[in-house]
Scaffold this motif. Structure first.
Motif: not given
Length: 200
Positions: A81, A85, A91, A126-127, A130
């Motif tokens: 994380s 994110s 990503k 939250q990660c 994402s």
């Protein structure tokens, strides 16, 4: 190309805790007959236009190809994380999957996420969210961890219903607690069982 069904365990690991979690998720996958674990990582990205990583990693799992992602029966996606994110290297890899999205290669395959942060409130959940977003855009089926895994209730380290997590202290980044190990194995086993069920 005909391959045996496999769960792709795809991750980025900076300090080793995500790589350690991947091992336990693979153990869970390998508890299910008729499917196997394939562990792959993504290379680093550079903040300039230079090559960030060699073509073959110096250590650990091989780098993932888009074809390995396309051919998987299920996916376990892992990242530390970073400010709540996923890390930029993961990503960056996902951002290259538009051809798989256009052809629907991942639709109806199960997926899950796993993460690690150095503080209790370091954005683990939250990660995972994402990582969930592009998975849903690909038409995959997100699978968290149900509370039948009692470790979710008793853990004082990592573990969330959204996916496995690890609380990495600065002294022992990659030392997973017993609860964290058990949740990683449970997640691997669940994604393997779901992959076989969805294939049938």
């Amino acid at each position: 190309m005909q391959t045996n069904p496999y769960i792709l365990i795809l991750f980025y690991s900076k300090h080793g805790s995500i790589a350690e979690m991947a091992k336990y998720i693979a153990r869970g996958v390998n508890k299910v007959s008729g499917i196997e674990a394939k562990v792959r990582q993504v290379p680093d990205v550079a903040d300039t236009t230079t090559v960030a990583s060699p073509a073959i990693p110096d250590e650990g799992a091989p780098y993932c190809t888009l074809e390995e992602l396309a051919e998987c029966s299920g996916l376990a996606l892992g990242s530390p994380s970073y400010f709540g994110s996923m890390a930029a290297p993961l990503k960056h890899f996902i951002d290259q999957t538009s051809t798989l999205w256009l052809t629907g290669r991942l639709i109806d395959k199960p997926a899950c996420g796993f993460t690690s942060a150095s503080t209790m409130h370091g954005g683990q959940e939250q990660c995972l969210h994402s990582m969930m977003t592009p998975i849903l855009h690909h038409g995959m089926v997100w699978a968290g961890l149900p509370y039948r895994n009692k470790e979710l209730i008793q853990t004082t380290t990592g573990g969330t219903p959204y996916g496995a997590s690890h609380l990495a202290s600065s002294q022992s980044e990659s030392n997973l607690s017993e609860d964290e190990k058990n949740l990683c194995e449970a997640q691997g086993q669940r994604i393997a069982q779901l992959a076989l069920s969805l294939q049938n």
